[in-house]
Design a protein around this motif. Sequence first.
Motif, PDB file in Angstrom:
ATOM      1  N   ASN A  11      -4.046 -32.821  -9.237  1.00 50.20           N
ATOM      2  CA  ASN A  11      -2.752 -33.282  -9.769  1.00 50.20           C
ATOM      3  C   ASN A  11      -1.650 -32.274  -9.447  1.00 50.20           C
ATOM      4  O   ASN A  11      -0.843 -31.904 -10.301  1.00 50.20           O
ATOM      5  CB  ASN A  11      -2.832 -33.509 -11.276  1.00 50.20           C
ATOM      6  CG  ASN A  11      -3.856 -34.554 -11.654  1.00 50.20           C
ATOM      7  OD1 ASN A  11      -4.002 -35.560 -10.982  1.00 50.20           O
ATOM      8  ND2 ASN A  11      -4.590 -34.297 -12.736  1.00 50.20           N
ATOM      9  N   ALA A  12      -1.604 -31.849  -8.184  1.00 51.23           N
ATOM     10  CA  ALA A  12      -0.681 -30.793  -7.771  1.00 51.23           C
ATOM     11  C   ALA A  12       0.782 -31.142  -8.058  1.00 51.23           C
ATOM     12  O   ALA A  12       1.560 -30.291  -8.499  1.00 51.23           O
ATOM     13  CB  ALA A  12      -0.862 -30.493  -6.283  1.00 51.23           C
ATOM     14  N   THR A  13       1.157 -32.393  -7.834  1.00 55.40           N
ATOM     15  CA  THR A  13       2.552 -32.790  -8.062  1.00 55.40           C
ATOM     16  C   THR A  13       2.929 -32.619  -9.530  1.00 55.40           C
ATOM     17  O   THR A  13       4.021 -32.128  -9.857  1.00 55.40           O
ATOM     18  CB  THR A  13       2.772 -34.250  -7.632  1.00 55.40           C
ATOM     19  OG1 THR A  13       2.460 -34.391  -6.248  1.00 55.40           O
ATOM     20  CG2 THR A  13       4.219 -34.664  -7.868  1.00 55.40           C
ATOM     21  N   PHE A  39      10.317 -25.789  -1.493  1.00 55.13           N
ATOM     22  CA  PHE A  39      11.499 -25.275  -2.193  1.00 55.13           C
ATOM     23  C   PHE A  39      12.837 -25.781  -1.657  1.00 55.13           C
ATOM     24  O   PHE A  39      13.868 -25.518  -2.275  1.00 55.13           O
ATOM     25  CB  PHE A  39      11.490 -23.745  -2.158  1.00 55.13           C
ATOM     26  CG  PHE A  39      10.503 -23.127  -3.117  1.00 55.13           C
ATOM     27  CD1 PHE A  39      10.910 -22.682  -4.368  1.00 55.13           C
ATOM     28  CD2 PHE A  39       9.168 -23.010  -2.777  1.00 55.13           C
ATOM     29  CE1 PHE A  39      10.004 -22.120  -5.256  1.00 55.13           C
ATOM     30  CE2 PHE A  39       8.244 -22.444  -3.660  1.00 55.13           C
ATOM     31  CZ  PHE A  39       8.660 -22.016  -4.896  1.00 55.13           C
ATOM     32  N   THR A  40      12.836 -26.490  -0.528  1.00 47.23           N
ATOM     33  CA  THR A  40      14.126 -26.945   0.014  1.00 47.23           C
ATOM     34  C   THR A  40      14.204 -28.460   0.204  1.00 47.23           C
ATOM     35  O   THR A  40      15.270 -28.969   0.539  1.00 47.23           O
ATOM     36  CB  THR A  40      14.433 -26.255   1.364  1.00 47.23           C
ATOM     37  OG1 THR A  40      13.435 -26.640   2.335  1.00 47.23           O
ATOM     38  CG2 THR A  40      14.436 -24.745   1.215  1.00 47.23           C
ATOM     39  N   HIS A  41      13.107 -29.172  -0.027  1.00 43.35           N
ATOM     40  CA  HIS A  41      13.145 -30.634   0.095  1.00 43.35           C
ATOM     41  C   HIS A  41      13.630 -31.233  -1.225  1.00 43.35           C
ATOM     42  O   HIS A  41      13.135 -30.902  -2.303  1.00 43.35           O
ATOM     43  CB  HIS A  41      11.756 -31.180   0.431  1.00 43.35           C
ATOM     44  CG  HIS A  41      11.771 -32.595   0.916  1.00 43.35           C
ATOM     45  ND1 HIS A  41      11.936 -33.670   0.056  1.00 43.35           N
ATOM     46  CD2 HIS A  41      11.658 -33.124   2.162  1.00 43.35           C
ATOM     47  CE1 HIS A  41      11.914 -34.793   0.747  1.00 43.35           C
ATOM     48  NE2 HIS A  41      11.749 -34.497   2.025  1.00 43.35           N
ATOM     49  N   LYS A  42      14.572 -32.143  -1.135  1.00 49.10           N
ATOM     50  CA  LYS A  42      15.226 -32.687  -2.329  1.00 49.10           C
ATOM     51  C   LYS A  42      14.272 -33.380  -3.300  1.00 49.10           C
ATOM     52  O   LYS A  42      14.541 -33.441  -4.499  1.00 49.10           O
ATOM     53  CB  LYS A  42      16.332 -33.662  -1.917  1.00 49.10           C
ATOM     54  CG  LYS A  42      17.543 -32.986  -1.286  1.00 49.10           C
ATOM     55  CD  LYS A  42      18.621 -33.995  -0.974  1.00 49.10           C
ATOM     56  CE  LYS A  42      19.846 -33.313  -0.389  1.00 49.10           C
ATOM     57  NZ  LYS A  42      20.935 -34.276  -0.086  1.00 49.10           N
ATOM     58  N   LYS A  43      13.185 -33.918  -2.802  1.00 43.39           N
ATOM     59  CA  LYS A  43      12.268 -34.659  -3.676  1.00 43.39           C
ATOM     60  C   LYS A  43      11.183 -33.789  -4.290  1.00 43.39           C
ATOM     61  O   LYS A  43      10.345 -34.296  -5.044  1.00 43.39           O
ATOM     62  CB  LYS A  43      11.631 -35.810  -2.884  1.00 43.39           C
ATOM     63  CG  LYS A  43      12.636 -36.882  -2.463  1.00 43.39           C
ATOM     64  CD  LYS A  43      11.938 -38.057  -1.800  1.00 43.39           C
ATOM     65  CE  LYS A  43      12.954 -39.140  -1.429  1.00 43.39           C
ATOM     66  NZ  LYS A  43      12.302 -40.314  -0.801  1.00 43.39           N
ATOM     67  N   ARG A  44      11.183 -32.481  -3.984  1.00 43.43           N
ATOM     68  CA  ARG A  44      10.152 -31.608  -4.528  1.00 43.43           C
ATOM     69  C   ARG A  44      10.627 -30.961  -5.827  1.00 43.43           C
ATOM     70  O   ARG A  44      11.829 -30.708  -6.037  1.00 43.43           O
ATOM     71  CB  ARG A  44       9.780 -30.522  -3.516  1.00 43.43           C
ATOM     72  CG  ARG A  44       9.187 -31.067  -2.248  1.00 43.43           C
ATOM     73  CD  ARG A  44       7.914 -31.864  -2.494  1.00 43.43           C
ATOM     74  NE  ARG A  44       6.823 -30.996  -2.911  1.00 43.43           N
ATOM     75  CZ  ARG A  44       5.979 -30.422  -2.059  1.00 43.43           C
ATOM     76  NH1 ARG A  44       6.088 -30.644  -0.750  1.00 43.43           N
ATOM     77  NH2 ARG A  44       5.008 -29.657  -2.517  1.00 43.43           N
TER      78      ARG A  44
END
Length: 376
Positions: A168-170, A202-207
């Motif tokens: 469940n990393a997310t 760290f730079t993707h908007k959905k993360r």
Amino acid sequence: MKKINPFKVKGLASGNLFFNRTAEKELLARRAWGGQNTLLIAPRRYGKSSLLEVLTQELRHEIKVANVDLFRCARVSEMVSVLGRSMVRAQTEPWEKISGWIKKGLPKLAPKFSISAQGEPEFSFDVREKSAGLETLDELLVWFDRTPSSGRKLLILDEVQELLSFENATEVEKHLRASIQRLKNTTVFFSGSLPSVLQEMFTHKKRAFYQSALVTHLELPPLPDAVRFLENHLIQFRRPGLTEWITEVVRVTQGHPYYVQLAGYFAWERLNDSPSQFPAMQEVIEDVLAQEQNGFETTIEPLTGIQRQVYRAIALYPGVAVTSHQFIADNHLGAHSTVRATAKRLLQLGHIKKSIGHDLSFEPTDPLLAYWMTQK
């Protein structure tokens, strides 16, 4: 008096064996005091973990620092365990007082006291699988942040990309981000050794960790720093020509901290055996390659045939656009799309890094692995 080789080639470097990172230490110290969360990115063996450990030791008398390596963790319960141990060790008060804080702030976690192999007291938590979920992780972070009330703290999460391998990393990412946002007194340093993976985290908007930390890349030290480092540790063999010889070794290793240490180690051994003459530079490099060969083979073995071809081509022609006609033709690589996709995968694996100023130009992250591949 027994002569001892002054170079350390395994484990974390500290003291006068630590490769000069004065500017980086000062920057990170300012951010720790200023509460600026930071992501420190560096390929393997650039000295990232040694830098963070030296920073921990230098700040620990002024700031309570918990420095944990997530590479040892495969699940949240293990993360809670290593975090708890490090957070308790960061406390400087008497054990009775620390134990009281734990009982009051973390009633689900029983404090443990033991004696280490070195005869020193060790404090930790009794973490049980069933009670060490995300809720416990949140409570632990709050406990560290508020104990003993005010005062700046620093939490270092080294190899943070290992969170991606958790079950469940997310959900873990989202929960940890939310918990960190609520901290009032704690600066958080994230660090890791897979640049492209960390950039995505760290730079993707959905993360979850999007824009949660200043991104800082740890580059190879300036070559003159590597020259001075070797000169200082080979000073007993000082004679005309030493600096020129060291400069050539540094050129081949590109000032890479691990390989500079390793080359220094083998150079010292050869000079100690035959102090009247310098060993040939190539002899020292061959010593390094022999030491690292098994590791190099293990690194290369999982790569596909085209991945090896493209990596070797980049090692031979660093900084050249991989989709250029000449690059592909000279290295017999086939279709542009295949080369481009292969380079992207090598970047994800951490074997190469982007050259400055061009998205499709790359350089190997490991100069000696690259050198070894070009000799095959």
